[in-house]
Design an enzyme around this catalytic site. Sequence first.
Site, PDB file in Angstrom:
ATOM      1  CG  HIS A 184      64.376  18.678   0.387  1.00 32.82           C
ATOM      2  ND1 HIS A 184      63.024  18.539   0.636  1.00 32.82           N
ATOM      3  CD2 HIS A 184      64.873  17.406   0.363  1.00 32.82           C
ATOM      4  CE1 HIS A 184      62.727  17.255   0.758  1.00 32.82           C
ATOM      5  NE2 HIS A 184      63.843  16.542   0.588  1.00 32.82           N
TER       6      HIS A 184
ATOM      7  CG  HIS B 112      67.423  13.089   1.589  1.00 39.20           C
ATOM      8  ND1 HIS B 112      66.568  12.694   2.584  1.00 39.20           N
ATOM      9  CD2 HIS B 112      66.660  13.723   0.657  1.00 39.20           C
ATOM     10  CE1 HIS B 112      65.329  13.063   2.266  1.00 39.20           C
ATOM     11  NE2 HIS B 112      65.360  13.690   1.101  1.00 39.20           N
TER      12      HIS B 112
ATOM     13  NE  ARG C  61      70.094   8.571   1.523  1.00 39.86           N
ATOM     14  CZ  ARG C  61      68.816   8.836   1.296  1.00 39.86           C
ATOM     15  NH1 ARG C  61      68.026   9.277   2.251  1.00 39.86           N
ATOM     16  NH2 ARG C  61      68.316   8.674   0.095  1.00 39.86           N
TER      17      ARG C  61
ATOM     18  CE  LYS D 282      59.975  16.521   4.422  1.00 38.30           C
ATOM     19  NZ  LYS D 282      61.044  15.921   3.634  1.00 38.30           N
TER      20      LYS D 282
ATOM     21  CG  HIS E 206      57.019  13.482   1.075  1.00 39.17           C
ATOM     22  ND1 HIS E 206      58.128  13.147   0.336  1.00 39.17           N
ATOM     23  CD2 HIS E 206      55.963  12.911   0.446  1.00 39.17           C
ATOM     24  CE1 HIS E 206      57.754  12.398  -0.692  1.00 39.17           C
ATOM     25  NE2 HIS E 206      56.439  12.237  -0.644  1.00 39.17           N
TER      26      HIS E 206
ATOM     27  CG  HIS F  17      60.107  16.885  -2.629  1.00 43.69           C
ATOM     28  ND1 HIS F  17      58.775  16.702  -2.381  1.00 43.69           N
ATOM     29  CD2 HIS F  17      60.754  16.023  -1.810  1.00 43.69           C
ATOM     30  CE1 HIS F  17      58.618  15.753  -1.468  1.00 43.69           C
ATOM     31  NE2 HIS F  17      59.816  15.334  -1.100  1.00 43.69           N
TER      32      HIS F  17
ATOM     33  CG  LEU G 200      58.430   8.369  -4.335  1.00 44.76           C
ATOM     34  CD1 LEU G 200      58.230   7.450  -3.147  1.00 44.76           C
ATOM     35  CD2 LEU G 200      57.205   8.366  -5.244  1.00 44.76           C
TER      36      LEU G 200
ATOM     37  CG  ASP H  29      64.279  15.173  -2.636  1.00 43.76           C
ATOM     38  OD1 ASP H  29      64.707  14.760  -1.537  1.00 43.76           O
ATOM     39  OD2 ASP H  29      63.386  14.604  -3.279  1.00 43.76           O
TER      40      ASP H  29
ATOM     41  CG  HIS I 164      68.511   5.511  -2.579  1.00 47.87           C
ATOM     42  ND1 HIS I 164      68.078   4.959  -1.402  1.00 47.87           N
ATOM     43  CD2 HIS I 164      67.718   6.583  -2.796  1.00 47.87           C
ATOM     44  CE1 HIS I 164      67.057   5.657  -0.930  1.00 47.87           C
ATOM     45  NE2 HIS I 164      66.814   6.659  -1.749  1.00 47.87           N
TER      46      HIS I 164
ATOM     47  CB  ALA J 253      61.843   6.810  -4.212  1.00 53.55           C
TER      48      ALA J 253
HETATM   49  C1  NCD Z   1      64.044  10.701  -0.510  1.00 60.01           C
HETATM   50  C2  NCD Z   1      65.088   9.789   0.135  1.00 60.01           C
HETATM   51  O1  NCD Z   1      65.629   8.903  -0.564  1.00 60.01           O
HETATM   52  O2  NCD Z   1      65.395   9.965   1.311  1.00 60.01           O
HETATM   53  N1  NCD Z   1      63.629  10.111  -1.752  1.00 60.01           N
HETATM   54  C3  NCD Z   1      62.998  10.730  -2.772  1.00 60.01           C
HETATM   55  O3  NCD Z   1      62.628  10.047  -3.734  1.00 60.01           O
HETATM   56  N2  NCD Z   1      62.801  12.039  -2.785  1.00 60.01           N
HETATM   57  C4  NCD Z   1      62.917  10.939   0.445  1.00 60.01           C
HETATM   58  C5  NCD Z   1      62.035  12.123   0.079  1.00 60.01           C
HETATM   59  O4  NCD Z   1      62.518  13.241  -0.013  1.00 60.01           O
HETATM   60  O5  NCD Z   1      60.835  11.925  -0.125  1.00 60.01           O
HETATM   61 ZN    ZN Z   2      63.815  14.576   0.196  1.00 61.99          ZN
HETATM   62 ZN    ZN Z   3      60.033  13.787   0.269  1.00 63.32          ZN
END
Ligand code: NCD
Ligand code: ZN
Ligand code: ZN
Length: 357
Positions: A8, A10, A12, A94, A131, A169, A228, A256, A260, A272
């Site tokens: 899992h 991200h 970007r 997803k 999610h 998560h 989150l 996860d 940011h 988040a």
């Molecule tokens: C994730 C994101 O920033 O893309 N943020 C998070 O708090 N986990 C999105 C997600 O996985 O819910």
């Molecule tokens: Zn995530």
């Molecule tokens: Zn999520």
Amino acid sequence: MVRPDDWHLHVRDGEALQAVIGATAAQFARAIIMPNLKPPVTTTAQAQAYRARILAALPAGSDFQPLMTLYLTDATSAAQIREAKASGIVHGVKLYPAGATTNSDAGVSSIDKVTAALEAMQAVDLPLLVHGEVVDAAVDTFDREAVFIDRVLMPLRARFPALRVVFEHITTRQAAQYVTAVCREQVAAAPAGQPPALTLAATITPQHLLYNRNAIFSGGLRPHWYCLPILKREEHRLALLEAATSGLPAFFLGTDSAPHAAHLKEHAAGCAGCYSAPHALELYAAAFEGAGALARLEAFAGFHGPDFYRLPRNAGKVRLRRTSWTIPESLPFGGNQIVPLASGEVLAWQLAPGLEA
Ligand code: NCD
Ligand code: ZN
Ligand code: ZN
């Protein structure tokens, strides 16, 4: 230990992708890439193009493999699901309840809207990644995952019993117990000598294994601990730690890591997501060592994920060595800075660079 994967992640796009992808590629052989870009990755053609951008952003010589996903919307058709499966590059779809988390506005408004897509996923055996939080404003933020199990996940699994689901998560005792109970049943039902046919699994992040919700409020409001689903009480952390170190094949590593820019988290409406990619494995090692279960880390990080996704386990090895080092306060992030998870804290393990069997 065997070279691990991140189930899992991200990464970007654009300069943010360029800034973070090397950190994951240094730790993990493969990662499930989340599709919550703006606009989201909803088609196989978009997933192929995104995959090509990720590969192009990798450091020279890296053999890291991005495993792509599609973002389920109310408009996703059965034909799009079949096309995704046939592509061989899409490994899951997803489900973001609309409004639940970062970039989820295009998400699913109600399960009834995605019946055709879920039927097709069940038919072609393409996993659903969820999610798992309800978005009902009447439900307390800290209860949204537990309520999701009863209101959404259990009815959904009853309607699509062969659909393979990853509860992403997880953050609560309720989620850990639910996945544990289903897993134990499915392991017991497997014919002797055969791997279990799991239809439910869960990823667990380093932050939810290491910290409880006090971290968000200790000595002031700490936005870099905000993700989150939000960190929960200590009893939930302990239940997650027990699940992760149980050896059950339904639980596997998913960071996860959700980058940011620092100024968007240190903000009146802070984003988040915790950025853990540069030191993810070391954070998990700290959690497992704290539970006296370091010997169980390899299966959690390297065996259970590929087994569930029906991919080969990695052949290479990595080594964590015992040392003492401090997580940087901040790192470059395109034209900005990013604050990594647990910045300034001292870790007792470090991934030895460049070791491969
Ligand atoms: C994730 C994101 O920033 O893309 N943020 C998070 O708090 N986990 C999105 C997600 O996985 O819910
Ligand atoms: Zn995530
Ligand atoms: Zn999520």
